[in-house]
Design an enzyme around this catalytic site. Structure first.
Site, PDB file in Angstrom:
ATOM      1  N   CYS A  77       9.372 -22.603  -5.830  1.00  0.00           N
ATOM      2  CA  CYS A  77       9.259 -22.304  -7.259  1.00  0.00           C
ATOM      3  C   CYS A  77       7.800 -22.069  -7.644  1.00  0.00           C
ATOM      4  CB  CYS A  77       9.925 -23.417  -8.065  1.00  0.00           C
ATOM      5  SG  CYS A  77      10.214 -22.947  -9.762  1.00  0.00           S
ATOM      6  N   HIS A 171      15.360 -24.268  -5.942  1.00  0.00           N
ATOM      7  CA  HIS A 171      14.996 -25.644  -5.558  1.00  0.00           C
ATOM      8  C   HIS A 171      15.939 -26.165  -4.481  1.00  0.00           C
ATOM      9  CE1 HIS A 171      11.887 -26.510  -8.560  1.00  0.00           C
ATOM     10  NE2 HIS A 171      12.541 -25.637  -9.307  1.00  0.00           N
ATOM     11  N   GLU A 173      15.640 -28.805  -2.856  1.00  0.00           N
ATOM     12  CA  GLU A 173      15.609 -30.267  -2.791  1.00  0.00           C
ATOM     13  C   GLU A 173      16.664 -30.931  -3.680  1.00  0.00           C
ATOM     14  OE1 GLU A 173      13.533 -28.235  -4.178  1.00  0.00           O
ATOM     15  OE2 GLU A 173      12.378 -29.070  -5.840  1.00  0.00           O
TER      16      GLU A 173
END
Ligand code: XMP
Length: 530
Positions: A77, A171, A173
């Site tokens: 990002c 993202h 994660e």
């Protein structure tokens, strides 16, 4: 080791966790860290997201030397935009944010095993990902390829033609990115070549050796025990390392769960052999809490009283140690160390480049303890996340129910009784909470829920019992699922479990005639009611 450079995203710690879940040691550092100050040489670097735009005047930037280190870099990002910005790509400022799910289409650039394709190798042609960004890339830097796109982001993932540099707009994660953990695995295992050798089995041996080395052959350590996972695991490690030179102290503050002090004593002292003293200070705590309604005042009183009681007990241990020292013989030495169960998320919070994030509630645990005694701190869990501590606990033979226990706040039931705290209110809440947790366990749901507890509402509601009208207090039940307690969803119980809990509480707990279930998420509510 993987170095994660934090630009202030709320998800940065999750990147660290995902790496650890691949058994690769990863450390989060502020993006402003000087590479020369690092105590390790990273095998790869991940640049996190950020609430900033690379064009803001005060936006954080990384030392451009990282791009010369010759180690693989993954920008996530803002990290992608930062990389593009540093390597002469173009980022477009945007007034609206893209927030939510997107379908990522993976472009196959080369056949065979070109490094350009390495990030998504074997992950198919499409995957669901989570987007949360304002700016986005509008021109890729020279020598980069686009390796994936979405409907709205033509440059959702890019890779350098010859260097191991990758950037992704989504993202990986967060769990909403369904194969995100695998993408991180591709980067750290395949591209950086890290080995999966960060395990708790190895950690135990190394940490016990480290504690023995720090503490030396003489000198005592004291530490507070709450009965929760962290302090128990930390205490067990200390006990394994230095035996009875470690003294655990548990303070019964009068707002613990039903029979908790007793149970913790049985478990730690009788079963695990830890040198533990339980101090019953409930009268002192409850007298200081009398008539107090303000939750922050309750927290302060409990925090301060805890320090008073703990210090007094520590002084007793110190005096006994001095006495033994005078007697000569094989004395264990003076009290020199204070054990703290600090976990990695606390460390992360304290090293943030913007300072600790805004605290919504003051979390009062053992901060600022024992200044006068000049004790040195020992923190065996400071590199670990909670799930790693649980694995460690199991390896140290701490019983499963304790290892899996839901978190319990330092100020205990005092912040779950919405008015003044009295012995009678504590009794009511303890009983209701105990029934609630018992039924959750009976239904086999305990491990599915991140935290469950009862709250006592000091309002009176009308009910009927037999022929008589009752006018009694209300219990609210709370149960949430959460990954890190920054956000939480309320838990959907099977109706018959709620029915049984409600019926047992209203029948068995004197003073309660009504039970409600809290269906608020965090945000906008918090997990606790106070
Ligand atoms: P909130 O209510 O802030 O809770 O959404 C998030 C997590 O923090 C715990 N909590 C506390 N823990 N002292 C603690 O040790 C406190 O004062 C405190 N307040 C909230 C809460 O139980 C949940 O797990």
């Amino acid at each position: 080791t993987i170095l994660i450079l934090d630009f202030g995203s709320q998800y940065s710690h999750l990147i660290t966790r995902r790496c650890r879940e691949h058994n690769v040691y990863a450390e989060l550092q502020p993006c402003t860290v000087k590479l020369a100050d690092l105590h390790f040489k990273p095998k790869g670097i991940i640049l996190s997201g950020s609430p900033y735009s690379v064009y803001d005047n005060d936006s954080p930037h990384v030392d451009s030397a990282v791009f010369e280190l010759k180690v693989p870099i993954l920008g996530i990002c803002y990290g992608l935009q930062e990389m593009a910005w540093a390597l002469k790509g173009k980022v477009e400022r945007s007034d609206h944010r893209e927030y939510g799910f997107a379908q990522l289409q993976i472009n196959k650039i080369h056949d065979g095993d070109s490094p350009v394709d390495a990030l998504f190798r074997g992950l198919g042609e499409e995957m669901q990902v989570w987007m949360s960004h304002g700016d986005q890339l509008c021109e890729i830097p020279p020598d980069f390829h686009v390796i994936a796109h979405t409907r709205t982001a033509p440059f959702a993932a890019v890779a350098h033609n010859t260097k191991p540099f990758y950037g992704i707009q989504f993202h990986p994660e967060v769990t909403h990115s369904l194969r995100g953990k695998e993408v991180i695995g591709r980067f750290i295992l395949d591209i950086c070549g890290c080995r999966s050798n960060w395990t708790m089995e190895e950690f135990i041996g190394k940490e016990i050796a480290r504690i023995r080395e720090i503490c030396g052959p003489k000198g005592r350590v004291i530490g507070a025990i709450s009965g929760g996972v962290d302090s128990t695991v930390a205490a067990k490690l200390m006990h394994e390392a230095i035996g009875d030179r470690f003294h655990a102290i548990m303070v019964d503050n009068g707002v613990l769960r039903l029979n908790e002090a007793q149970q913790v004593y049985e478990m730690l002292n009788k079963n695990l052999g830890i040198n533990l003293t339980v101090v019953d200070a409930s009268d002192l705590f409850l007298s200081r809490l009398q008539d107090i309604e303000d939750p922050e005042k309750k927290r302060k009183i409990i925090g301060n009283t805890f320090i008073n009681v703990f210090e007094e007990e520590a002084a007793k241990i110190e005096a006994a140690a001095d006495e033994e020292e005078k007697q000569g013989a094989d004395a264990k030495g003076r009290v020199e160390w204070l054990l703290q169960g600090t976990l990695y998320p606390d460390v992360i919070e304290s090293i943030s480049f913007k300072g600790p994030s805004a605290t919504i509630k003051t979390h009062h645990n053992v901060g600022g303890l024992l200044k006068d005694m000049k004790l040195k701190l020992i923190e065996p869990l400071r590199e670990l996340f909670k799930d790693e501590v649980r694995v460690l606990g199991r390896l140290l033979s701490i019983p499963a129910p304790l290892v899996q226990r839901h978190p319990f706040p330092g100020p205990g039931l005092a912040i779950r009784i919405l008015g003044p705290v009295t012995r009678e209110q504590v009794r009511i809440l303890q009983q209701a909470d105990n029934i609630y947790i018992e039924e959750i366990r009976n239904a086999g749901l305990y491990d599915e829920i991140s935290q469950a507890f009862a709250v006592l509402l000091p309002v009176r509601a009308v009910g009927v019992m037999g022929d008589a009208r009752t006018y009694e207090q209300v219990i609210a039940l709370r149960a949430v699922q959460s990954e890190d307690f920054m956000t939480a969803d309320w838990y959907v119980f099977p109706a018959e479990v709620l029915r049984r809990i409600s019926s047992r509480i209203t029948n068995e707990v004197n003073g309660i005639n009504r039970v409600t279930y809290d269906i608020s998420s965090k945000p906008p509510a918090t997990v606790e009611w106070l």
